[in-house]
Design a protein around this motif. Structure first.
Motif, mmCIF file in Angstrom:
data_model
loop_
_atom_site.group_PDB
_atom_site.id
_atom_site.type_symbol
_atom_site.label_atom_id
_atom_site.label_comp_id
_atom_site.label_asym_id
_atom_site.label_seq_id
_atom_site.Cartn_x
_atom_site.Cartn_y
_atom_site.Cartn_z
ATOM 1 N N ASN A 185 0.784 -1.437 -0.098
ATOM 2 C CA ASN A 185 0.052 -0.034 -0.082
ATOM 3 C C ASN A 185 0.712 1.228 -0.034
ATOM 4 O O ASN A 185 0.339 2.244 -0.112
ATOM 5 C CB ASN A 185 -0.995 0.019 1.163
ATOM 6 N N LYS A 186 2.190 1.157 0.278
ATOM 7 C CA LYS A 186 2.897 2.342 0.445
ATOM 8 C C LYS A 186 3.210 2.872 -0.883
ATOM 9 O O LYS A 186 3.396 2.237 -1.884
ATOM 10 C CB LYS A 186 4.035 2.153 1.155
ATOM 11 N N PRO A 187 3.598 4.305 -1.245
ATOM 12 C CA PRO A 187 3.410 5.364 0.083
ATOM 13 C C PRO A 187 1.923 5.404 0.391
ATOM 14 O O PRO A 187 0.871 5.558 -0.480
ATOM 15 C CB PRO A 187 3.888 6.486 -0.582
ATOM 16 N N ASN A 188 1.427 5.260 1.541
ATOM 17 C CA ASN A 188 0.164 5.233 1.865
ATOM 18 C C ASN A 188 -0.592 6.592 2.600
ATOM 19 O O ASN A 188 -1.455 6.539 3.111
ATOM 20 C CB ASN A 188 -0.138 4.010 3.078
ATOM 21 N N ALA A 189 0.559 7.697 2.233
ATOM 22 C CA ALA A 189 -0.312 8.851 2.938
ATOM 23 C C ALA A 189 -1.539 9.220 2.309
ATOM 24 O O ALA A 189 -2.030 9.976 2.727
ATOM 25 C CB ALA A 189 0.924 9.797 2.548
ATOM 26 N N ALA A 190 -1.711 8.767 0.914
ATOM 27 C CA ALA A 190 -2.875 9.105 0.059
ATOM 28 C C ALA A 190 -4.226 8.236 0.468
ATOM 29 O O ALA A 190 -5.294 8.611 0.275
ATOM 30 C CB ALA A 190 -2.774 9.188 -1.596
ATOM 31 N N PHE A 191 -3.803 7.197 1.249
ATOM 32 C CA PHE A 191 -4.773 6.014 1.746
ATOM 33 C C PHE A 191 -5.192 6.060 2.924
ATOM 34 O O PHE A 191 -6.149 5.417 3.444
ATOM 35 C CB PHE A 191 -4.478 4.734 1.202
ATOM 36 N N CYS A 192 -4.407 6.847 3.920
ATOM 37 C CA CYS A 192 -4.436 6.753 5.346
ATOM 38 C C CYS A 192 -5.292 8.114 5.987
ATOM 39 O O CYS A 192 -4.651 9.096 5.411
ATOM 40 C CB CYS A 192 -3.116 6.723 6.241
ATOM 41 N N PRO A 193 -6.441 7.842 6.470
ATOM 42 C CA PRO A 193 -7.115 9.036 6.909
ATOM 43 C C PRO A 193 -6.548 10.106 7.905
ATOM 44 O O PRO A 193 -5.658 9.410 8.861
ATOM 45 C CB PRO A 193 -8.353 8.579 7.611
ATOM 46 N N GLN A 194 -6.630 11.178 7.704
ATOM 47 C CA GLN A 194 -5.949 12.219 8.341
ATOM 48 C C GLN A 194 -6.370 12.042 9.945
ATOM 49 O O GLN A 194 -7.315 11.761 10.391
ATOM 50 C CB GLN A 194 -6.413 13.712 8.091
ATOM 51 N N GLY A 195 -5.213 12.319 10.615
ATOM 52 C CA GLY A 195 -5.452 12.038 12.200
ATOM 53 C C GLY A 195 -5.060 10.643 12.522
ATOM 54 O O GLY A 195 -5.107 10.329 13.817
#
Length: 717
Positions: A185-195
């Motif tokens: 899944n990485k980079p997962n910044a676009a898939f992991c909810p904020q917070g």
């Protein structure tokens, strides 16, 4: 889910057993005894002209639990003490802050349609015992199949698996925080909810909760193996079914398969941007976000006195547990990416050993097949995995040396050839061989189809890459844990001692594209299985006799070997066995070779053949030919046979000739009877002459030819 096209079934499993038994009247005599077959009647059923061991492979899509066939005389599910080792294991149940156990929810509560009507609405505190029972207590729900039964069958009763259940424990985070943290899944910044922090570890947090509960600083030191089971689904069983099988494009993924949104319908990612309803996954660029947030099952080996352990989910079938437990025992994965582009021409590489081994894609076996592995509770695809291949049984030490023939390459060269009977690997009984392990004197530098040694896995999609240590030969039957194999037959495979993928490489008896539909896209487009898909090997097994739809021999020119499948038999209990042979092509062995064909006995009502064929359109006669091995005997019984190739021809308009098999074997000094069938169509010549030639494979100079005359009574000369 859309069903895939498949080849038609010819009979039910049990009907197949009956047909095979009936076919025994045309099966060649057992090579080890040389005993002649019973004399047939004056008239022959046309079935004698058919194959003695027809291949009729079947997709698991169309299999049900009715296809399960028990191993006669065993009750491994209820036998809890392994003769050599009893594993003391633990199953630890954990859920998430935003994902309760599916079996505690109402039927169909999840977007995937789970849980099913088989189990739902359970109290949370009952979940650990429920999954412990589903995995290891014979019941109507699991159809009597357990992880203990699996390993007892694979080890012939040597290795049992017993477990305790712990939990439930709630992990301190959401399911996506644990499932979006790997390389798929990485980079997962676009898939992991904020917070949120999508870098949490199931093992770390579960172990802390479990240890605190039982008052242990390190529970892994108290068990032989540990299964961490998480609430929800695993990604392996959902990425395709709830990705490209359901949605045409990533932008088509609907909100109910996407991330949770606030009251304004907004979900922001780690970059503060609006989140999409899709995410990256392992084999292809995208799947639905709801599938991607699930973790991929994986295992750690035992280390420093701590138990090997693995992670699974509620959707993980018993195949996943058996596969991950294999890792805990110390064997690596043996499969590739069926969608990859590693080969020089841009297509995926061929699969290694397909559905025939638990470390390959045999994990997916079970009723309904690969696309039915997502339902909860998991009792369909993935719930009845493949058996363990001979190479892995040897490496794990779960097979007795008396149950397989270990043969050194140099010894085979000295002997010339060996002939032996091999019994279905589902059965390990004293005094019976379940396989052959042919050991090279040194690892092979060349692949079987590449005598120059230049073939590499990246240069040719079906290249095995060479550098193998052994060949294995084993019989696979649709029985026991192998009940959901696509076919029965003989598997010939190249193997390595070390776990360097591919370390089991099944020789494909039908290497052409299997041309099977995988699924149908949402727009109605049929998607064929890729050439790297494990199901390309559904028709890979070898069969005995002529016209089976498969092959009865395999030649590895580069390594000087010739393999034969001589004969098939199924006994009164339904146990499948084959007579097989391996011959060195570089040495004929020291013994004198010879062959004699006696006078053929003609059977069949030749008078009825006069004028016209029988009512069924064909008149059949048999030339029963005595074949005697006139060569010298040797002390080594397994080498005390010669292998003969039969050739037949017929003179006579409107006649044809066939034999059940073109390859037979006979022990030195013994005589077998070879049936040759001549069939006469309507308006054919009254008489015919059948020519039969037998030639030693070890010494082709030893050959003999006879003629069998078919003379109808009353014919004017």
């Amino acid at each position: 889910m859309a069903r895939r096209d498949h080849r038609p079934r010819t009979a039910t499993r049990r009907a197949g057993l009956a047909i095979a038994a009936a076919a025994g009247v045309i099966t060649l005599a057992t090579v080890s005894s040389g005993t002649a077959m019973a004399a047939p009647p004056d008239s022959f059923d046309p079935s004698v002209l058919g194959p003695v061991d027809p291949q009729s492979w079947e997709n698991m899509d169309d299999m049900t639990w009715d296809d399960y066939v028990a191993v006669p005389g065993t009750d491994w599910a209820n036998d809890i003490e392994g003769s050599e080792r009893q594993f003391n294991g633990a199953i630890v149940l954990v859920d998430f802050e935003n994902q309760p156990f599916l079996v505690t929810q109402p039927e169909g509560a999840h977007a995937f349609g789970d849980p099913s009507g088989l189990a739902n609405g359970l109290a949370r505190e009952d979940v650990p015992q429920f999954y412990l029972d589903l995995l290891n207590k014979p019941s109507e729900l699991n159809h009597g199949r357990t992880i203990n039964e699996y390993w007892m069958e694979q080890s012939g009763g040597r290795l049992s698996v017993q477990m305790q259940a712990f939990g439930p424990y709630q992990l301190p985070g959401n399911i996506e925080e644990y499932g979006l943290n790997d390389s798929f899944n990485k980079p997962n910044a676009a898939f992991c909810p904020q917070g949120e922090s999508c870098d949490k570890n199931i093992r770390t947090d579960a172990l802390a909760l479990w240890g605190a509960d039982i008052g242990s600083a390190d529970p892994l030191t108290q068990f032989d193996q540990v299964f961490y089971v998480t609430a929800g689904h695993d990604e392996s069983s959902t990425w395709e079914e709830f990705g490209q099988m359901l949605f045409e494009h990533p932008e088509d993924v609907t909100d109910d398969f996407g991330p949770p949104r606030d009251e304004n319908g907004v979900a922001l990612d780690q970059n503060g941007a609006p989140m999409a309803n899709w995410a990256k996954t392992r084999y292809v660029p995208w799947t639905s976000w709801a599938a991607a947030v699930n973790h991929w099952p994986n295992a750690n080996s035992p280390r420093n006195g701590r138990a090997g352990n693995s992670t699974q989910a509620e959707s993980s079938g018993m195949g996943t547990y058996a596969h991950e437990f294999s890792h805990i025992l110390g064997i690596a994965d043996n499969y590739g990416n069926p969608y990859g582009t590693e080969a020089a021409d841009g297509g995926p590489l061929r699969d290694t050993s397909g559905p025939f081994d638990i470390l390959a894609r045999g994990t997916f076996n079970g009723p309904g097949g690969t696309h039915e592995r997502w339902s909860v509770p998991s009792v369909a695809g993935g719930s009845q995995p493949s058996g363990v291949g001979l190479r892995n049984r040897i490496n794990l030490g779960i097979i007795d040396e008396s149950n397989y023939l270990n043969l050194q390459e140099s010894d085979l060269d000295a002997l010339g050839s060996v002939v032996t009977k091999v019994v279905s690997r589902a059965v390990m009984r004293p005094g019976e061989l379940t396989g052959i392990n042919l050991v090279f004197d040194k690892p092979t530098a060349a692949a079987a189809d590449d005598s120059t040694g230049t073939c590499t896995r990246q240069a040719k999609y079906d290249c095995d890459g060479g550098s193998f240590d052994n060949y294995t030969v084993e019989v696979i039957d649709r029985m026991g844990t192998d009940s959901f194999q696509p076919d029965h037959g003989v598997m010939i495979a190249k193997t390595k001692n070390q776990d360097r993928n591919p370390f089991i490489w099944t020789i494909d008896a039908n290497p052409q594209d299997i041309a099977t539909v995988d699924y149908v896209r949402p727009d109605g487009t049929p998607i064929m299985i890729t050439r790297g898909d494990q199901r390309q090997l559904n028709d890979a097994l070898f069969h005995a006799g002529n016209d089976s739809g498969s092959e009865y021999e395999y030649v590895d020119t580069a390594n000087g070997l010739h393999f034969y499948v001589l004969n098939v038999e199924r006994d009164a209990e339904g146990i499948l066995a084959y007579d097989v042979a391996v011959r060195s092509t570089v040495s004929a062995g020291p013994q004198a070779r010879g062959v004699d064909l006696g006078t053929a006995t003609v059977k069949g009502n030749l008078a009825a053949m006069h004028g016209q064929a029988q009512a069924n359109g064909t008149a059949i006669a048999q030339c029963l030919v005595p074949l005697t091995n006139t060569g010298a005997a040797v002390e080594d019984a397994k080498a005390n046979n010669d292998i003969y190739r039969l050739a037949t021809s017929i003179e006579g308009r409107g006649w044809s000739v066939t034999t059940p098999s073109s390859i037979v074997a006979a022990a030195a000094g013994s005589t077998i009877e070879v049936p040759v069938y001549a069939s006469r169509g309507a308006d054919a010549d009254r008489d015919a002459n059948v020519t039969i030639t037998a030639t030693s494979e070890n010494d082709p100079s030893k050959t003999e030819t006879i003629t069998c005359e078919l003379d109808a009574p009353g014919k004017a000369r």
